[in-house]
Write an enzyme that holds these catalytic residues in place. Structure first.
Site, mmCIF file in Angstrom:
data_model
loop_
_atom_site.group_PDB
_atom_site.id
_atom_site.type_symbol
_atom_site.label_atom_id
_atom_site.label_comp_id
_atom_site.label_asym_id
_atom_site.label_seq_id
_atom_site.Cartn_x
_atom_site.Cartn_y
_atom_site.Cartn_z
ATOM 1 N N THR A 126 85.900 -33.452 75.355
ATOM 2 C CA THR A 126 86.340 -34.652 75.422
ATOM 3 C C THR A 126 86.904 -34.757 77.033
ATOM 4 O O THR A 126 87.491 -33.651 77.677
ATOM 5 C CB THR A 126 87.698 -35.039 74.780
ATOM 6 O OG1 THR A 126 87.281 -34.809 73.209
ATOM 7 C CG2 THR A 126 88.410 -36.396 74.855
ATOM 8 N N GLN A 279 109.163 -47.093 37.738
ATOM 9 C CA GLN A 279 107.784 -47.043 37.734
ATOM 10 C C GLN A 279 107.154 -47.321 39.106
ATOM 11 O O GLN A 279 106.141 -46.766 39.624
ATOM 12 C CB GLN A 279 107.311 -48.248 36.756
ATOM 13 C CG GLN A 279 105.972 -48.345 36.550
ATOM 14 C CD GLN A 279 105.326 -49.627 35.609
ATOM 15 O OE1 GLN A 279 105.207 -50.622 35.875
ATOM 16 N NE2 GLN A 279 105.273 -49.028 34.256
ATOM 17 N N GLN A 336 108.475 -43.816 52.245
ATOM 18 C CA GLN A 336 108.875 -44.775 51.568
ATOM 19 C C GLN A 336 109.702 -44.464 50.261
ATOM 20 O O GLN A 336 110.934 -45.136 50.146
ATOM 21 C CB GLN A 336 107.678 -45.626 51.086
ATOM 22 C CG GLN A 336 108.015 -47.282 50.556
ATOM 23 C CD GLN A 336 108.746 -48.151 51.607
ATOM 24 O OE1 GLN A 336 108.489 -47.806 52.719
ATOM 25 N NE2 GLN A 336 109.300 -49.085 51.017
ATOM 26 N N ILE A 337 109.373 -43.350 49.649
ATOM 27 C CA ILE A 337 110.084 -42.830 48.475
ATOM 28 C C ILE A 337 111.475 -42.359 49.123
ATOM 29 O O ILE A 337 112.608 -42.643 48.376
ATOM 30 C CB ILE A 337 109.407 -41.721 47.720
ATOM 31 C CG1 ILE A 337 108.025 -42.222 47.068
ATOM 32 C CG2 ILE A 337 110.311 -41.066 46.670
ATOM 33 C CD1 ILE A 337 107.220 -41.503 46.654
ATOM 34 N N GLU A 363 88.581 -34.451 66.502
ATOM 35 C CA GLU A 363 87.205 -34.037 65.923
ATOM 36 C C GLU A 363 86.515 -35.085 65.253
ATOM 37 O O GLU A 363 85.772 -35.047 64.419
ATOM 38 C CB GLU A 363 87.643 -32.763 64.968
ATOM 39 C CG GLU A 363 88.164 -31.583 65.798
ATOM 40 C CD GLU A 363 87.788 -30.356 65.149
ATOM 41 O OE1 GLU A 363 86.707 -30.202 64.337
ATOM 42 O OE2 GLU A 363 88.832 -29.464 65.162
ATOM 43 N N THR A 365 86.831 -39.803 65.248
ATOM 44 C CA THR A 365 87.910 -40.608 64.269
ATOM 45 C C THR A 365 87.059 -41.003 63.137
ATOM 46 O O THR A 365 86.055 -40.662 62.851
ATOM 47 C CB THR A 365 87.928 -42.148 65.389
ATOM 48 O OG1 THR A 365 86.487 -42.686 65.246
ATOM 49 C CG2 THR A 365 88.466 -41.712 66.750
ATOM 50 N N SER A 366 88.013 -41.552 62.299
ATOM 51 C CA SER A 366 87.536 -42.047 60.839
ATOM 52 C C SER A 366 86.242 -42.931 61.200
ATOM 53 O O SER A 366 85.526 -43.022 60.303
ATOM 54 C CB SER A 366 88.675 -42.696 60.211
ATOM 55 O OG SER A 366 89.571 -41.910 59.778
ATOM 56 N N GLU A 367 86.371 -43.785 62.381
ATOM 57 C CA GLU A 367 85.277 -44.903 62.444
ATOM 58 C C GLU A 367 83.968 -43.949 62.764
ATOM 59 O O GLU A 367 82.855 -44.369 62.267
ATOM 60 C CB GLU A 367 85.677 -45.611 63.599
ATOM 61 C CG GLU A 367 86.641 -46.761 63.217
ATOM 62 C CD GLU A 367 88.322 -46.139 63.252
ATOM 63 O OE1 GLU A 367 88.924 -46.688 62.565
ATOM 64 O OE2 GLU A 367 88.374 -45.209 63.695
#
Length: 381
Positions: A126, A279, A336-337, A363, A365-367
């Site tokens: 990079t 729940q 959040q929990i 390594e 991106t998700s894209e």
């Protein structure tokens, strides 16, 4: 999976877990807050075989496969994503590049030091203006007799300052030519080769990330890895394996956040009962556990495919994509929990949340993973 393999994995899991609990967990927040890279720890990990997992025994490595490697990264990542990331980068990128494409002299020179943790390795692809678009890299190497003169810079390089050796891919041909890039292995102290700015990061703060700078850096042709012009092709093959390690790291982070959330949900009482009995919380835990199980199956399949010597481009990208996104979702649900305590550095899940995000970026991106996966599907792979 054979009984022998299962037993071997259990032993490795226990070894990595015990190491992480004894030598990493006590310092996690201290290292994170100060962005301290614990180089001495890596010398210790070398003694345990964690830095040469895939390196054959003839080069003083552990001589193991990807199932064992996934287990090591996962167990360390459960305790500290930063250390897991550095172990992954050292093994999968620098060390593995030399193992796959180095000649015998280069392997004998570098692999024993890297496997033993005597040296820590860096890997550079990079650049400031070229992340996924590596074909436009501006760092160049010009031939000068038996030497190459390197000029330019790499950034977001793990171990860029502390690494004793770096594998870097630079341009030796025309812009955008996939066969116009070459890999070099360069040692720390080489004139004209230095580390630049250290990044101040959101997460993974104990994993050192810096620039690499080349200013008329003179490198002998003996430091070329493989063929001239093959660097980009080599890098893509290295990343196929590297993405499995990021999937394993994501899995470890997700499991760490999930286990902390389960324990907290059982201990925290509201309205006279543990919050796990509500729940809204129990269903969240169910979703987290299911996503983790799916991520693990994908990651293990990618490792098995790699161990069989088969092409892993699609499955490793699938594993990296799904596991990294799962780590972010699971860590977010864990925060959040925990409620208000989840936002406090006195509790572990905020760090999992910060660390997880890098796994969706580094390594590829998700894209980019979705781009790779879709191309492989449409090619009929």
């Amino acid at each position: 999976m054979s009984v022998e393999t299962i037993n071997n994995l259990q032993l490795i899991k226990e070894s990595a877990r015990d190491f992480a609990e004894n030598y990493i967990r006590p310092h996690v927040m201290e290292w994170d807050e100060s962005q301290f890279f614990p180089l001495g720890l890596f010398h210790q990990m070398g003694e345990f075989g964690f830095l040469g997992v895939l390196v054959p025994e003839q080069y003083h490595g552990a001589g193991l496969g990807y199932q064992e490697y996934i287990t090591v990264i996962e167990e360390i990542g459960k305790v500290c994503g930063s250390i897991g990331l550095s172990v992954a980068a050292h093994n999968s990128l620098c060390t593995n590049h030399i193992l796959l494409f180095g000649n015998e002299e280069q392997k004998e020179k570098y692999l024993p030091k890297l496997a033993a943790g005597e040296w820590v390795g860096a890997w550079g692809l990079t650049e400031p203006n070229t992340g996924s678009d590596a074909g436009r890299m501006k760092t160049v190497a010009e031939k000068d007799g038996d030497y190459y003169i390197l000029n330019g810079a790499k950034n977001f390089i793990t171990h860029g300052k502390s690494g004793q050796v770096a594998v870097v891919v630079v341009r030796t041909g025309e812009l955008l030519d996939s066969r116009g890039m070459t890999a070099f292995v360069i040692e720390k102290g080489t004139p004209g080769f230095s580390a630049g700015k250290k990044e101040n990061k959101l997460g993974m703060r104990a994993s050192e990330t810096t620039e690499l700078i080349f200013n008329d850096c003179r490198v002998h042709k003996s430091q070329v890895l493989g063929e001239i012009g093959a660097g980009f092709i080599q890098a893509m093959q290295v990343l196929d394996g590297g993405r499995i390690s990021i999937a394993a790291l994501s899995l470890g982070i997700a499991k760490g956040a999930y286990e902390a959330a389960v324990q907290y949900a059982q201990e925290r009482h509201q309205f006279g009962k543990p919050i796990s009995s509500f729940q809204a919380i129990s269903f969240k835990l169910a979703d987290m556990a299911t996503k983790i199980q799916a991520a693990e199956l994908l990651t293990r399949k990618a490792g098995r495919t790699k161990d069989q010597g088969l092409k892993t481009t699609k499955i490793s990208s699938m594993a990296k994509y799904y596991a990294s996104e799962t780590a972010v979702r699971v860590a977010e649900d864990a925060v959040q929990i925990f409620g208000g305590y989840g936002y406090s550095k006195d509790f572990p899940v905020e760090k999992y949340y910060r660390d997880a995000k890098l796994c969706t970026i580094g390594e590829g991106t998700s894209e980019i993973q979705k781009l790779v996966i879709s191309r492989e599907i449409l090619k009929g792979e």
